[in-house]
Write a protein that holds these residues in place. Structure first.
Motif, short mmCIF file in Angstrom:
data_model
loop_
_atom_site.label_atom_id
_atom_site.label_comp_id
_atom_site.label_asym_id
_atom_site.label_seq_id
_atom_site.Cartn_x
_atom_site.Cartn_y
_atom_site.Cartn_z
N THR A 53 73.83 -13.99 66.56
CA THR A 53 73.56 -12.99 65.50
C THR A 53 72.73 -12.14 65.18
OG1 THR A 53 73.58 -14.39 63.84
CG2 THR A 53 76.26 -14.66 64.53
N TYR A 54 71.89 -12.75 65.89
CA TYR A 54 69.92 -12.70 65.16
C TYR A 54 70.13 -11.68 66.81
CZ TYR A 54 68.85 -15.18 60.96
OH TYR A 54 69.36 -15.50 59.41
N ALA A 55 70.11 -12.01 67.46
CA ALA A 55 69.88 -11.15 68.81
C ALA A 55 70.47 -10.03 69.33
CB ALA A 55 70.21 -11.90 70.18
N ALA A 56 72.22 -9.90 68.01
CA ALA A 56 72.62 -8.13 67.99
C ALA A 56 72.20 -7.57 67.64
CB ALA A 56 73.57 -8.94 67.88
N TRP A 57 71.84 -8.62 65.73
CA TRP A 57 71.13 -7.83 64.64
C TRP A 57 69.95 -7.08 65.62
CZ3 TRP A 57 66.50 -9.77 62.47
CH2 TRP A 57 65.81 -9.05 61.59
N ALA A 58 69.15 -7.21 65.91
CA ALA A 58 68.03 -7.37 65.92
C ALA A 58 67.55 -6.20 67.36
CB ALA A 58 66.48 -8.30 66.54
N THR A 59 68.09 -6.12 68.32
CA THR A 59 69.23 -5.70 69.55
C THR A 59 69.17 -3.58 68.94
OG1 THR A 59 69.89 -7.17 70.98
CG2 THR A 59 70.17 -4.75 71.59
N LEU A 62 66.62 -2.56 67.76
CA LEU A 62 65.71 -1.68 68.87
C LEU A 62 66.19 0.22 68.81
CD1 LEU A 62 65.10 -4.81 70.68
CD2 LEU A 62 63.26 -3.86 68.95
N PHE A 63 67.44 0.09 68.90
CA PHE A 63 67.77 1.70 69.19
C PHE A 63 67.65 1.92 67.76
CE2 PHE A 63 70.06 -0.88 72.50
CZ PHE A 63 69.06 -0.14 74.06
N GLY A 64 67.02 1.85 66.63
CA GLY A 64 66.61 3.03 65.35
C GLY A 64 67.54 2.83 64.71
N LEU A 65 69.07 1.08 64.90
CA LEU A 65 69.79 1.55 63.64
C LEU A 65 69.74 0.63 62.25
CD1 LEU A 65 72.86 1.07 65.76
CD2 LEU A 65 72.43 3.37 64.65
N THR A 66 69.32 1.20 60.97
CA THR A 66 69.39 0.95 59.62
C THR A 66 70.97 0.63 59.22
OG1 THR A 66 69.04 2.75 58.53
CG2 THR A 66 67.00 1.57 59.82
N VAL A 67 70.53 -0.45 58.59
CA VAL A 67 72.33 -0.83 57.58
C VAL A 67 72.65 1.00 57.10
CG1 VAL A 67 71.64 -3.04 56.54
CG2 VAL A 67 70.86 -1.41 55.54
N ASN A 68 71.53 1.43 56.42
CA ASN A 68 71.83 3.33 56.08
C ASN A 68 72.22 3.88 57.44
OD1 ASN A 68 71.75 2.42 53.24
ND2 ASN A 68 69.21 2.78 53.79
N SER A 69 72.20 3.53 58.09
CA SER A 69 72.45 4.99 59.64
C SER A 69 73.91 4.91 59.21
CB SER A 69 72.42 3.93 61.01
OG SER A 69 70.57 3.57 60.80
N ARG A 70 74.09 5.86 60.43
CA ARG A 70 75.66 6.56 60.25
C ARG A 70 76.14 5.73 61.65
NH1 ARG A 70 77.17 12.81 59.63
NH2 ARG A 70 79.13 11.26 59.50
N ALA A 71 77.55 5.09 61.54
CA ALA A 71 77.83 4.49 62.58
C ALA A 71 77.92 5.92 63.74
CB ALA A 71 79.50 4.79 62.33
N VAL A 82 78.07 -3.00 73.66
CA VAL A 82 77.75 -3.81 75.22
C VAL A 82 75.65 -4.05 75.13
CG1 VAL A 82 76.74 -3.56 77.66
CG2 VAL A 82 79.14 -2.30 76.57
N ALA A 83 75.52 -3.67 74.79
CA ALA A 83 74.18 -3.75 74.97
C ALA A 83 73.70 -5.22 73.12
CB ALA A 83 72.72 -2.88 74.35
N GLY A 84 74.52 -5.01 72.90
CA GLY A 84 74.55 -6.20 71.62
C GLY A 84 75.13 -7.26 71.75
N LEU A 85 76.61 -7.45 72.55
CA LEU A 85 77.07 -8.24 73.66
C LEU A 85 76.42 -8.81 74.55
CD1 LEU A 85 80.51 -6.89 74.33
CD2 LEU A 85 80.37 -9.04 72.72
N VAL A 86 75.72 -8.42 75.42
CA VAL A 86 74.82 -8.73 75.81
C VAL A 86 73.67 -9.63 75.54
CG1 VAL A 86 72.96 -8.44 78.11
CG2 VAL A 86 75.45 -7.20 77.97
N ALA A 87 72.73 -9.05 74.64
CA ALA A 87 71.87 -9.91 74.11
C ALA A 87 72.21 -10.93 72.86
CB ALA A 87 70.58 -8.82 72.39
N ALA A 88 73.51 -11.14 72.67
CA ALA A 88 73.45 -12.15 71.92
C ALA A 88 74.01 -13.09 73.11
CB ALA A 88 75.15 -11.69 71.33
N VAL A 89 74.85 -12.99 74.28
CA VAL A 89 75.41 -14.03 75.25
C VAL A 89 74.52 -14.59 75.25
CG1 VAL A 89 77.94 -13.19 75.45
CG2 VAL A 89 75.83 -12.42 76.84
N VAL A 90 72.90 -13.98 75.49
CA VAL A 90 72.10 -13.89 76.87
C VAL A 90 71.35 -15.10 75.54
CG1 VAL A 90 69.54 -14.09 77.20
CG2 VAL A 90 71.37 -12.54 78.16
N ALA A 91 70.80 -15.08 74.40
CA ALA A 91 70.24 -15.65 73.57
C ALA A 91 70.81 -16.72 73.03
CB ALA A 91 70.17 -15.04 72.38
#
Length: 316
Positions: A53-59, A62-71, A82-91
């Motif tokens: 969960t933390y790996a996906a959140w951090a990833t 890194l791409f500049g998204l914040t809780v106030n960003s638009r989808a 895909v980037a979040g999935l890769v980071a989470a499964v690796v972590a």
């Protein structure tokens, strides 16, 4: 009790329960795989999920998204997912392998009794959870809006969203892939052989240590997928996010028949539905208690769970 409320909202409660149950089912696969081979309840599996969960959140951060960003738009959303999935499964995969190597392998070499493994698992779980708490100052972390939820179709008063469909499809796809791998691949046959009879498998040339590492890795990979689904559905993560969900996943594994991959899927989906219906009948404060009471009642009549087939005897 609010039976009229349940009857009126059975559709929405069902889709909510299936989405939650899909996450629980994927989480439960790690418990089932490790128990099927080692007869070990890996309570630290909840922190394997947590690291995902933390790996996906951090990833995503890194791409500049914040809780106030638009989808983002569709294709950027696919890339971020895909980037979040890769980071989470690796972590999660690395965390699971590290646990096996640093905590459990030394105990196996010393032929430690089962109680020692259990205490070590609980200790490792608490250690990883508290380390995560220290680094995050025990504060929750909001998840960036990767997917804009939209209704895809409606049946009566049941509105099914794109996120709910994604969660269920991802869970079923990961479960199908793991089931085919265990039943049809050469490595999967090695896993089944060690689960059924470790000594005979060793005589036939199966490397038990490699198989054990493999099941920890597979459990970590599925926990990573569940972690991303959790991030997308819940919207926040915190250092103890895996605790209650881990207990639910363990309950689902036992409910379906611990050591049975398809039982973990069945148990997770069933538990998600039971909790969803219970929250309507008794209130959200009682949903976990009702689910666990039902588990005890089922096990009174079928102690091996609903399917009750061991991993070593599993067949396609």
């Amino acid at each position: 009790m609010h039976f009229s409320n349940l009857a009126h909202n059975v559709g929405p409660l069902t889709i909510l329960g299936l989405a939650q149950g899909a996450i629980i089912a994927l989480f439960a696969l790690g418990y089932t795989l490790v128990y099927g081979v080692l007869r070990l309840i890996n309570f630290a599996h909840s922190e394997v999920f947590l690291m995902g969960t933390y790996a996906a959140w951090a990833t995503w951060g890194l791409f500049g998204l914040t809780v106030n960003s638009r989808a983002p738009a569709f294709w950027p959303m696919v890339g971020l997912l895909v980037a979040g999935l890769v980071a989470a499964v690796v972590a999660s995969g690395i965390t699971a392998l590290t646990l096996e190597f640093a905590a459990y392998r030394p105990l196996r070499r010393r032929n430690a009794p089962p109680l020692t493994f259990l205490i070590t698992a609980i200790g490792a779980s608490l250690f990883l959870s508290e380390v995560a708490g220290v680094f995050t100052q025990h504060q929750s972390r909001g998840i960036q809006p990767v997917i804009a939820q939209k209704n895809v179709f409606t049946i009566g008063n049941m509105h099914v969203t794109n996120l709910q469909i994604l969660i269920i499809v991802l869970a079923l796809g990961a479960m199908f892939a793991l089931d085919r791998f265990i039943n049809n691949s050469r490595l999967g046959r090695g896993v089944r052989a060690v689960a059924q009879n470790p000594d005979s498998a060793a005589l036939m040339g199966v490397n038990k240590g490699r198989v054990i590492s493999l099941v920890f890795l597979l459990g970590g990979l599925t926990a990573g997928v569940a972690a991303v689904m959790y991030d997308l559905k819940i919207g926040t993560t915190i250092y103890d996010a895996g605790t209650i969900l881990g207990i639910e996943a363990f309950t689902a594994a036992v409910l379906g028949g611990i050591g049975n991959l398809r039982g973990a899927l069945l148990g997770g989906l069933l538990l998600g539905l039971l909790e969803s219906y219970a929250s309507s009948l008794f209130g959200t404060a009682w949903q976990h208690a009702v689910a666990f009471v039902l588990l005890v009642l089922i096990l009174m009549f079928r102690p091996t769970g609903l399917l009750g087939e061991s991993l070593g005897r599993a067949r396609a």
